[in-house]
Design a protein around this motif. Structure first.
Motif, PDB file in Angstrom:
ATOM      1  N   SER A 159     -11.247   4.823   8.646  1.00 50.32           N
ATOM      2  CA  SER A 159     -11.509   3.742   7.694  1.00 50.32           C
ATOM      3  C   SER A 159     -12.982   3.407   7.537  1.00 50.32           C
ATOM      4  O   SER A 159     -13.355   2.729   6.584  1.00 50.32           O
ATOM      5  N   ILE A 180     -13.582   8.138  -1.399  1.00 51.72           N
ATOM      6  CA  ILE A 180     -12.754   7.231  -2.199  1.00 51.72           C
ATOM      7  C   ILE A 180     -13.618   6.160  -2.855  1.00 51.72           C
ATOM      8  O   ILE A 180     -13.462   5.846  -4.042  1.00 51.72           O
ATOM      9  N   LEU A 182      -3.934   0.813   8.352  1.00 50.75           N
ATOM     10  CA  LEU A 182      -4.443   1.421   7.126  1.00 50.75           C
ATOM     11  C   LEU A 182      -5.909   1.051   6.912  1.00 50.75           C
ATOM     12  O   LEU A 182      -6.321  -0.074   7.191  1.00 50.75           O
ATOM     13  N   ALA A 186      -5.148  -0.086  -3.587  1.00 50.52           N
ATOM     14  CA  ALA A 186      -3.812  -0.450  -4.046  1.00 50.52           C
ATOM     15  C   ALA A 186      -3.838  -1.751  -4.844  1.00 50.52           C
ATOM     16  O   ALA A 186      -3.237  -1.848  -5.920  1.00 50.52           O
ATOM     17  N   VAL A 232      -7.985   1.760   1.369  1.00 47.57           N
ATOM     18  CA  VAL A 232      -6.675   2.050   0.788  1.00 47.57           C
ATOM     19  C   VAL A 232      -6.004   0.770   0.315  1.00 47.57           C
ATOM     20  O   VAL A 232      -5.427   0.713  -0.785  1.00 47.57           O
ATOM     21  N   PRO A 269       0.808  -1.232   0.000  1.00 49.86           N
ATOM     22  CA  PRO A 269       0.000   0.000   0.000  1.00 49.86           C
ATOM     23  C   PRO A 269       0.835   1.273   0.000  1.00 49.86           C
ATOM     24  O   PRO A 269       0.528   2.220  -0.733  1.00 49.86           O
ATOM     25  N   LEU A 295      -5.338   9.951   2.920  1.00 51.46           N
ATOM     26  CA  LEU A 295      -5.808   9.127   4.029  1.00 51.46           C
ATOM     27  C   LEU A 295      -4.647   8.405   4.708  1.00 51.46           C
ATOM     28  O   LEU A 295      -4.604   8.293   5.935  1.00 51.46           O
ATOM     29  N   VAL A 296      -3.696   7.910   3.932  1.00 59.29           N
ATOM     30  CA  VAL A 296      -2.500   7.283   4.505  1.00 59.29           C
ATOM     31  C   VAL A 296      -1.711   8.304   5.317  1.00 59.29           C
ATOM     32  O   VAL A 296      -1.209   7.997   6.413  1.00 59.29           O
ATOM     33  N   GLY A 345      -6.615   8.465  -1.403  1.00 54.40           N
ATOM     34  CA  GLY A 345      -6.015   7.396  -0.621  1.00 54.40           C
ATOM     35  C   GLY A 345      -4.677   7.822  -0.038  1.00 54.40           C
ATOM     36  O   GLY A 345      -4.350   7.470   1.106  1.00 54.40           O
ATOM     37  N   GLY A 346      -3.896   8.578  -0.804  1.00 53.82           N
ATOM     38  CA  GLY A 346      -2.634   9.082  -0.281  1.00 53.82           C
ATOM     39  C   GLY A 346      -2.834  10.027   0.890  1.00 53.82           C
ATOM     40  O   GLY A 346      -2.088   9.972   1.885  1.00 53.82           O
ATOM     41  N   ILE A 405       1.095   4.097  -3.074  1.00 54.82           N
ATOM     42  CA  ILE A 405       0.882   5.540  -2.964  1.00 54.82           C
ATOM     43  C   ILE A 405       2.068   6.295  -3.562  1.00 54.82           C
ATOM     44  O   ILE A 405       1.895   7.274  -4.315  1.00 54.82           O
ATOM     45  N   ASN A 453      -7.076   7.651  -6.036  1.00 49.60           N
ATOM     46  CA  ASN A 453      -5.734   7.295  -5.585  1.00 49.60           C
ATOM     47  C   ASN A 453      -5.112   8.396  -4.739  1.00 49.60           C
ATOM     48  O   ASN A 453      -4.468   8.132  -3.719  1.00 49.60           O
TER      49      ASN A 453
END
Length: 556
Positions: free
Chosen positions: A236, A253, A402, A410, A406, A72, A273-274, A270-271, A76, A267
């Motif tokens: 999440s 997302i 995570l 990925a 996400v 994951p 969120l990470v 998602g970055g 990213i 995407n």
């Protein structure tokens, strides 16, 4: 035996067993060399290398699992490089992302403190006071974990159709997630030494000052850990907030993914969120601090005396009653109402039975594979700790923080771009389950392997067993209860998993959670009720296991 003989054995036996063990290990090319005793020189360069890297095959397997767990983060970084900085700025630094960030900040800032207050208050009442039926309230405080968060939302939307926005999201989130704080705080209160409180009281501090100056600081680790769990779940969670129409990164997302597969906008979200996850992990480490919490001194801590509530007992009982009604009463009454309205017709074997069977198959397969994948790292973390092993262990644990969306995003992007035949297959879905629930398997396995004495492995090797045979025949058998518990924990987590299953499940595969979600999306609450009931029934063993484990850690 004479004293001279005793001294002789004391000097000679350790050396004898060390030489015997070394010679037995050197006979097998896969052996686990721990070094020779005393000042003896290594037999060979290979033996020296193996002394520094015990059981290289286990390290290789653990490294492979750790590599997959980094997918994951690598995804990213790859997407960010692939789309270019200009596209990243256009997709990340825009008003929509700002709105989602504001929603997330307010959700976290309101839900986590309210959960702390509620959990600490309930834990204090049930563990440190003479509140009537304390054991019952303690069990009911944990029981909401058996109800998935999106089922909580489903129940409240059915009861109050107008629930919308931030306030509703905070309300339902506190009810669904506060047990993650109650469990560690209650366990910590059971272990605290009341002598510290007595010393503070003898210095003239009143009950409230004793609590805030001596007890609450000792609960910092439990509060930080539970708060981190809740904060990560808030990031999440998807189903709960979609039902009450509150936009978060997870909902955005999934919306982007459903509107355009492999969307750069999804995407980049998602970055972000990470990044939020990593920020929360760093914040928890900062707030937790480096204070020492262990008790120093001889003897053992005595059990704490329960404080008498007196006339305050009646109003004190109202809090756990109200919490039980809101967290358990409303979902059960709502489900009972829908089941009554639907009658026997909604319990169709061709739909409910099929979803139940597919859920069990995925849960058991995912649970077994995840636990097997965690075995090498769990064994290394106990038997051969080191810097490289700690790095591998961190890789195993971080992926559990995570969001499922996400991890699924990925795997979708990688399979679509690189290995299209694996897109929406059981293999990809199983890999997602392994990544998401790897930390759950690690926790149970580590504890069980640590309780299996390493001397038994050495004795087995001294009797002619190879290292792999010794681990398999001795340690793994002793750790079998922990293995089974880890499989159960992972399987029950898979049962209630929604976002990754929605995004990765093959065509025709419908679990209890996805079938429930499809029916509630169509506002068919009656037909969705059986699936919610089955998920709760399957989640009850997990709740019982967590509750009994928290009691066991306190020696109760």
């Amino acid at each position: 035996m004479t004293n001279h003989g005793n001294r002789f054995l004391t000097r000679r036996l350790p050396s004898f067993f060390s030489v015997t063990k070394a010679s037995a290990l050197l006979q097998d090319n896969r052996s686990l060399v721990t070094g020779l005793a005393g000042n003896e020189a290594p037999v060979s360069t290979i033996g020296s290398l193996r002394g520094r890297m015990p059981h290289a095959s286990v390290v290789v397997f653990a490294t492979i699992v750790a590599f997959f767990s980094l997918v994951p983060l690598g995804f990213i970084a790859w997407i960010t490089y692939d789309v270019g900085w200009e596209t990243v700025k256009a997709l990340v630094f825009r008003p929509r992302v700002g709105e989602l960030m504001i929603n997330t900040v307010f959700l976290e800032a309101l839900t986590v403190p309210l959960s702390i207050v509620l959990a600490v208050t309930l834990a204090w009442l049930t563990e440190r006071t003479d509140i009537p039926f304390a054991r019952l309230w303690s069990w009911l405080a944990v029981a909401p974990l058996a109800v998935p968060a999106f089922v909580h939302s489903y129940a409240w939307i059915s009861l109050v159709p107008g629930m919308r926005g931030l306030q509703s999201g905070v309300f339902v989130s506190v009810l669904a997630y506060y047990p993650f704080l109650y469990l560690p705080v209650a366990a910590a209160l059971r272990r605290l030494d009341p002598a510290i409180e007595d010393a503070a009281a003898s210095l003239g501090l009143g009950p409230w000052r004793v609590f805030f100056r001596t007890i609450l600081p000792q609960l910092r680790l439990a509060i930080c850990g539970g708060s981190l769990l809740i904060a990560l779940h808030l990031l999440s969670e998807y189903g709960l907030y979609v039902m009450i129409r509150f936009d978060t990164f997870a909902t955005a997302i999934v919306d982007q993914f459903q509107s355009a597969y492999n969307s750069p906008a999804a995407n980049m979200l998602g970055g972000v969120l990470v990044a939020c996850c990593l920020f929360l992990l760093g914040l928890e480490i900062l707030v937790r601090g480096n204070e020492r919490y262990a008790r120093v001194g001889s003897g053992s801590a005595r059990p704490a005396d329960r404080r008498r509530l007196g006339w305050f007992a009646i109003p004190a009982v109202l809090l756990p009653i109200a919490v039980a009604v809101l967290t358990l009463g409303v979902p059960l009454v709502t489900l009972g109402r829908w089941l009554y309205l639907g009658g026997a017709e909604i319990w169709r074997l061709d739909t409910v039975g099929n979803a139940f069977i597919q859920t069990i198959i995925l849960a058991v397969a995912g649970g077994v594979l995840t636990t097997i994948a965690a075995v090498p790292m769990a064994w290394l973390s106990v038997r051969a700790p080191g810097r490289f092993q700690r790095f591998l262990e961190a890789c195993h644990y971080y992926v559990g923080s995570l969001p499922g969306v996400v991890v699924a995003l990925a795997l979708v992007t990688i399979t679509v771009r690189l290995v299209l035949p694996l897109y929406q297959t059981f293999a990809t879905l199983t890999v997602a389950y392994v990544l998401l629930f790897l930390p759950r398997a690690m926790v149970g396995l580590r504890a069980s392997i640590a309780q299996a004495p390493v001397e038994l492995e050495r004795a087995a090797m001294g009797l002619g067993r190879t290292p792999s045979q010794a681990v398999r025949q001795i340690t793994m058998r002793l750790a079998a209860p922990g293995f089974a518990a880890s499989v159960a924990l992972v399987a029950l987590g898979i049962t209630n998993e929604l976002t990754a299953t929605l995004m990765l499940s093959p065509n025709g595969v419908e679990t209890l959670s996805t079938k429930f979600w499809s029916l509630t999306s169509e506002i068919d609450y009656v037909s969705a009720a059986p699936y919610a009931v089955m998920m709760i029934i399957l989640s009850l063993p997990l709740t019982l296991l967590l509750y009994s484990q928290s009691k066991r850690t306190a020696g109760q």
